[in-house]
Motif scaffolding. Sequence first.
Motif, PDB file in Angstrom:
ATOM      1  N   GLN A 323       0.802  -1.212   0.000  1.00  0.00           N
ATOM      2  CA  GLN A 323       0.000   0.000   0.000  1.00  0.00           C
ATOM      3  C   GLN A 323       0.840   1.269   0.000  1.00  0.00           C
ATOM      4  OE1 GLN A 323      -3.371  -2.013   2.766  1.00  0.00           O
ATOM      5  NE2 GLN A 323      -3.731   0.077   2.221  1.00  0.00           N
ATOM      6  N   LEU A 324       2.102   1.161   0.425  1.00  0.00           N
ATOM      7  CA  LEU A 324       3.007   2.309   0.345  1.00  0.00           C
ATOM      8  C   LEU A 324       3.757   2.347  -0.979  1.00  0.00           C
ATOM      9  CD1 LEU A 324       4.439   2.339   3.984  1.00  0.00           C
ATOM     10  CD2 LEU A 324       2.875   3.988   2.970  1.00  0.00           C
ATOM     11  N   GLY A 325       3.521   1.360  -1.851  1.00  0.00           N
ATOM     12  CA  GLY A 325       4.089   1.402  -3.191  1.00  0.00           C
ATOM     13  C   GLY A 325       5.464   0.794  -3.332  1.00  0.00           C
ATOM     14  N   TYR A 326       5.867  -0.071  -2.398  1.00  0.00           N
ATOM     15  CA  TYR A 326       7.196  -0.678  -2.471  1.00  0.00           C
ATOM     16  C   TYR A 326       7.160  -2.152  -2.854  1.00  0.00           C
ATOM     17  CZ  TYR A 326       8.913   3.578  -0.289  1.00  0.00           C
ATOM     18  OH  TYR A 326       9.219   4.885  -0.035  1.00  0.00           O
ATOM     19  N   LEU A 327       5.975  -2.717  -2.994  1.00  0.00           N
ATOM     20  CA  LEU A 327       5.842  -4.111  -3.391  1.00  0.00           C
ATOM     21  C   LEU A 327       4.666  -4.236  -4.353  1.00  0.00           C
ATOM     22  CD1 LEU A 327       6.329  -5.935   0.045  1.00  0.00           C
ATOM     23  CD2 LEU A 327       7.896  -6.019  -1.898  1.00  0.00           C
ATOM     24  N   PRO A 328       4.724  -5.191  -5.274  1.00  0.00           N
ATOM     25  CA  PRO A 328       3.593  -5.372  -6.207  1.00  0.00           C
ATOM     26  C   PRO A 328       2.358  -5.878  -5.489  1.00  0.00           C
ATOM     27  CG  PRO A 328       5.208  -7.141  -6.469  1.00  0.00           C
ATOM     28  CD  PRO A 328       5.821  -6.143  -5.532  1.00  0.00           C
ATOM     29  N   ARG A 329       1.203  -5.638  -6.097  1.00  0.00           N
ATOM     30  CA  ARG A 329      -0.057  -6.089  -5.503  1.00  0.00           C
ATOM     31  C   ARG A 329      -0.056  -7.606  -5.344  1.00  0.00           C
ATOM     32  NH1 ARG A 329      -1.767  -2.494  -9.522  1.00  0.00           N
ATOM     33  NH2 ARG A 329      -2.197  -4.292 -10.863  1.00  0.00           N
ATOM     34  N   ALA A 330      -0.594  -8.076  -4.240  1.00  0.00           N
ATOM     35  CA  ALA A 330      -0.696  -9.513  -3.970  1.00  0.00           C
ATOM     36  C   ALA A 330      -2.052  -9.792  -3.337  1.00  0.00           C
ATOM     37  CB  ALA A 330       0.427  -9.980  -3.049  1.00  0.00           C
ATOM     38  N   ARG A 331      -2.515 -11.022  -3.485  1.00  0.00           N
ATOM     39  CA  ARG A 331      -3.807 -11.406  -2.924  1.00  0.00           C
ATOM     40  C   ARG A 331      -3.717 -11.460  -1.402  1.00  0.00           C
ATOM     41  NH1 ARG A 331      -7.995 -13.147  -5.504  1.00  0.00           N
ATOM     42  NH2 ARG A 331      -6.721 -13.529  -7.381  1.00  0.00           N
ATOM     43  N   VAL A 332      -4.634 -10.783  -0.735  1.00  0.00           N
ATOM     44  CA  VAL A 332      -4.662 -10.717   0.726  1.00  0.00           C
ATOM     45  C   VAL A 332      -6.016 -11.238   1.203  1.00  0.00           C
ATOM     46  CG1 VAL A 332      -4.555  -9.228   2.758  1.00  0.00           C
ATOM     47  CG2 VAL A 332      -3.074  -8.764   0.787  1.00  0.00           C
ATOM     48  N   HIS A 333      -5.988 -12.247   2.079  1.00  0.00           N
ATOM     49  CA  HIS A 333      -7.222 -12.788   2.657  1.00  0.00           C
ATOM     50  C   HIS A 333      -7.318 -12.351   4.115  1.00  0.00           C
ATOM     51  CE1 HIS A 333      -7.930 -15.293  -0.826  1.00  0.00           C
ATOM     52  NE2 HIS A 333      -6.717 -15.807  -0.721  1.00  0.00           N
ATOM     53  N   HIS A 334      -8.486 -11.920   4.527  1.00  0.00           N
ATOM     54  CA  HIS A 334      -8.718 -11.556   5.922  1.00  0.00           C
ATOM     55  C   HIS A 334      -9.302 -12.772   6.639  1.00  0.00           C
ATOM     56  CE1 HIS A 334      -7.907  -7.179   5.796  1.00  0.00           C
ATOM     57  NE2 HIS A 334      -8.063  -7.421   4.512  1.00  0.00           N
ATOM     58  N   THR A 335      -8.642 -13.180   7.708  1.00  0.00           N
ATOM     59  CA  THR A 335      -8.985 -14.439   8.366  1.00  0.00           C
ATOM     60  C   THR A 335      -9.819 -14.260   9.620  1.00  0.00           C
ATOM     61  OG1 THR A 335      -6.903 -14.389   9.605  1.00  0.00           O
ATOM     62  CG2 THR A 335      -6.889 -15.523   7.487  1.00  0.00           C
ATOM     63  N   SER A 336     -10.116 -13.017   9.989  1.00  0.00           N
ATOM     64  CA  SER A 336     -10.912 -12.787  11.199  1.00  0.00           C
ATOM     65  C   SER A 336     -11.854 -11.615  10.977  1.00  0.00           C
ATOM     66  CB  SER A 336      -9.991 -12.502  12.401  1.00  0.00           C
ATOM     67  OG  SER A 336     -10.748 -12.157  13.540  1.00  0.00           O
ATOM     68  N   ARG A 337     -13.111 -11.801  11.361  1.00  0.00           N
ATOM     69  CA  ARG A 337     -14.080 -10.714  11.276  1.00  0.00           C
ATOM     70  C   ARG A 337     -14.038  -9.827  12.507  1.00  0.00           C
ATOM     71  NH1 ARG A 337     -19.538 -13.759   8.976  1.00  0.00           N
ATOM     72  NH2 ARG A 337     -18.630 -14.441   6.973  1.00  0.00           N
ATOM     73  N   GLU A 338     -13.471 -10.339  13.584  1.00  0.00           N
ATOM     74  CA  GLU A 338     -13.480  -9.612  14.849  1.00  0.00           C
ATOM     75  C   GLU A 338     -12.221  -8.784  15.060  1.00  0.00           C
ATOM     76  OE1 GLU A 338     -14.062 -12.985  14.764  1.00  0.00           O
ATOM     77  OE2 GLU A 338     -16.248 -12.742  14.763  1.00  0.00           O
ATOM     78  N   MET A 339     -11.075  -9.300  14.586  1.00  0.00           N
ATOM     79  CA  MET A 339      -9.800  -8.663  14.913  1.00  0.00           C
ATOM     80  C   MET A 339      -9.167  -8.087  13.663  1.00  0.00           C
ATOM     81  SD  MET A 339      -6.671 -10.222  17.138  1.00  0.00           S
ATOM     82  CE  MET A 339      -5.414  -9.160  17.820  1.00  0.00           C
ATOM     83  N   GLU A 340      -8.957  -6.777  13.671  1.00  0.00           N
ATOM     84  CA  GLU A 340      -8.367  -6.117  12.524  1.00  0.00           C
ATOM     85  C   GLU A 340      -6.891  -6.488  12.430  1.00  0.00           C
ATOM     86  OE1 GLU A 340      -8.412  -1.592  10.691  1.00  0.00           O
ATOM     87  OE2 GLU A 340      -9.238  -2.040  12.650  1.00  0.00           O
ATOM     88  N   GLY A 341      -6.408  -6.691  11.209  1.00  0.00           N
ATOM     89  CA  GLY A 341      -4.995  -6.978  11.005  1.00  0.00           C
ATOM     90  C   GLY A 341      -4.665  -8.446  10.861  1.00  0.00           C
ATOM     91  N   GLN A 342      -5.646  -9.341  11.089  1.00  0.00           N
ATOM     92  CA  GLN A 342      -5.407 -10.768  10.921  1.00  0.00           C
ATOM     93  C   GLN A 342      -5.590 -11.121   9.442  1.00  0.00           C
ATOM     94  OE1 GLN A 342      -4.305 -12.939  13.282  1.00  0.00           O
ATOM     95  NE2 GLN A 342      -4.133 -11.156  14.604  1.00  0.00           N
ATOM     96  N   ILE A 343      -4.464 -11.284   8.732  1.00  0.00           N
ATOM     97  CA  ILE A 343      -4.523 -11.500   7.293  1.00  0.00           C
ATOM     98  C   ILE A 343      -3.642 -12.682   6.903  1.00  0.00           C
ATOM     99  CG2 ILE A 343      -5.007  -9.088   6.749  1.00  0.00           C
ATOM    100  CD1 ILE A 343      -2.040  -8.749   6.095  1.00  0.00           C
ATOM    101  N   TYR A 344      -3.853 -13.129   5.666  1.00  0.00           N
ATOM    102  CA  TYR A 344      -3.096 -14.245   5.107  1.00  0.00           C
ATOM    103  C   TYR A 344      -2.751 -13.892   3.667  1.00  0.00           C
ATOM    104  CZ  TYR A 344      -2.455 -18.813   2.827  1.00  0.00           C
ATOM    105  OH  TYR A 344      -1.979 -19.865   2.084  1.00  0.00           O
TER     106      TYR A 344
END
Length: 628
Positions: A323-344
């Motif tokens: 998101q800061l523009g230093y890496l190419p876009r990649a698929r991000v899955h969110h693994t928790s509906r309750e806790m922000e920041g839990q991604i895969y």
Amino acid sequence: MQPGREQNDKKPPLPMLALAAIGVVFGDIATSPLYALQQGFDEQGVMPTHDNVLGLLSLCLYALLLVVTGKYVVFVMRADNHGEGGMMALGALARGALRGRGWLTWLIIMLGLLGVALFFGDSVITPAISVLSAVEGLQLAEPGMKPWVLPIAVVIIIGLFMLQKRGSSLLGRLFGPMMALWLLAAAALGAAGIVRNPHVLAAANPAYAVLYMMHNGFRGFESLGAVVLVLTGAEALYADIGHFGTAPIRLAWFSLTLPALLLNYFGQGALLLQQPKASHASFYLLVPHALLYPMIALATCATVIASQAVVSGTFSMVRQGIQLGYLPRARVHHTSREMEGQIYVPAINAMLLVAVLAAVLLFRSSRHLGGAYGIAVSGTMLLTTVLLMVVARCNWRWNWAALIAFSLVFMLIDGAFFAANLLKVVNGGWFPLLIAVGAMLIMTTWRRGHQLMLQRLHSEGERISDLIAHIREAPPMRARGTAVFLTINDEWVPQALLKNLKHNQVLHERNVLLHVDDSGDASRVGEDARSEIHDLGEGFYSVTLRYGFSETMNVAEGLKALDFEPGLDPDLLTYFLGRDEPVASGKQRMSRWRKALFIYMARNAMPAISYYGMSARQLIEIGTKIDL
């Protein structure tokens, strides 16, 4: 409001947050007693004599007190970027403080990226050494199990990475209690050792640390590479303040983690004073034989949790880099509906698995991995101090006397740790450095290639104001409906719009020039600043949607929240995207191999339509080749 924010506003009680922080934040540093102290007395280290044991233990004690407690808990955790921590956040704060300073700004950016790259190196070594050190207890319980240590460790690591797609929520409720149990067990073992030989408490006298360094000379300096292992995971205290806040982390550190670590290290020291030959496995030799198997099982669970936390932190760091523009876009899955920041992040998970298995199979034991460990940790700590000095001077307005005093103390400590670990380069330290160099090349290449593409697009493009003026003079045919054109820069006409107008000789009744701004330094954007809309005339609208570097982007939801045209249904929009394909030219704006690397990353990056949360059923893509 972002999904799930309502739940986050109602925080659990402070003790519950502190318990959760023990499981997520302190996994790495809490499992350091498995391997840290014994690395100081290996074949290349110093002899475990009475004075050397007390001296090395004294160094470990004051490293924990000065670096973790003094620097990180007291100072670094104050440097939050809109509630977020970590090297990306600290780099953003320092960059913002020096914005517009030319080469100095560039230097700060490079230091921040280097810190992120070193973190990636650390994230490979941590699961490898943690799991190996836990499983190696089996060969003490049953010597015949030695050939099985490596296969068991490999199976555990493969299982760990296979479970990543299920998210931390799978075991999240057990993380805190399990790590708390681990720390209590480690503290009890240490306390029992101290009771048997209370003389070890003399190591609290810093004179033993000074005498240790004086008597052992260069070998004492070399052993600082082992001392830094007691600090592994200190960065997590800062990186995870966005999930828990500073109060729960500080409470967990002072109430349980720090006392348990000190008790265990001193207990191991008490054992070494009585049995110097126990230095090869001082943690497990502290355990009564009847409890050895349960302790091995508990240690394995603790190291898996520690590894899970490091891997999750890597996912978060990668998303921030995207998101800061230093890496190419990649698929991000969110693994928790309750806790922000839990991604895969599937692609990163696969690369980490390969790298961790390579480390395990290459070094084959925690003792050998000890040579590879520490250099990334100490390098990150040194860069944290440098960036914090910038923030302290520019943001906190420290006077020069306070800044110089702080710098002298911590630059000396961190510099000594880093220099000592540089001596490990030939003995395995090259491995995390190689990973860091690779990560640095990828980030800088992507950033530079992306800038070159923008320059080419602008050189061949047209300003929006000029296009609207031309349309007033010679109106083209209009098609019914609304077209959305994704644009990188809201001052320039998107290539997809120009190509559509040139070849089809038609415009839609309404044309939305959509700019998704995810390049800011803030971790989150308030709802009042989320969107901005301007009517440009002639059926053109300029819309900007802003997202912080720790937020999930969903353009479709963002457009639904806008009211720029009564009766407009966002589900009936047509998205026009330019599929910009870079190709290598003969011009030397960037070396050939870096062009090839950028082109490979660009072709394999996640499509913008998926990354920004737009519907593929409403998409029309128009391709453009861009010479680099």
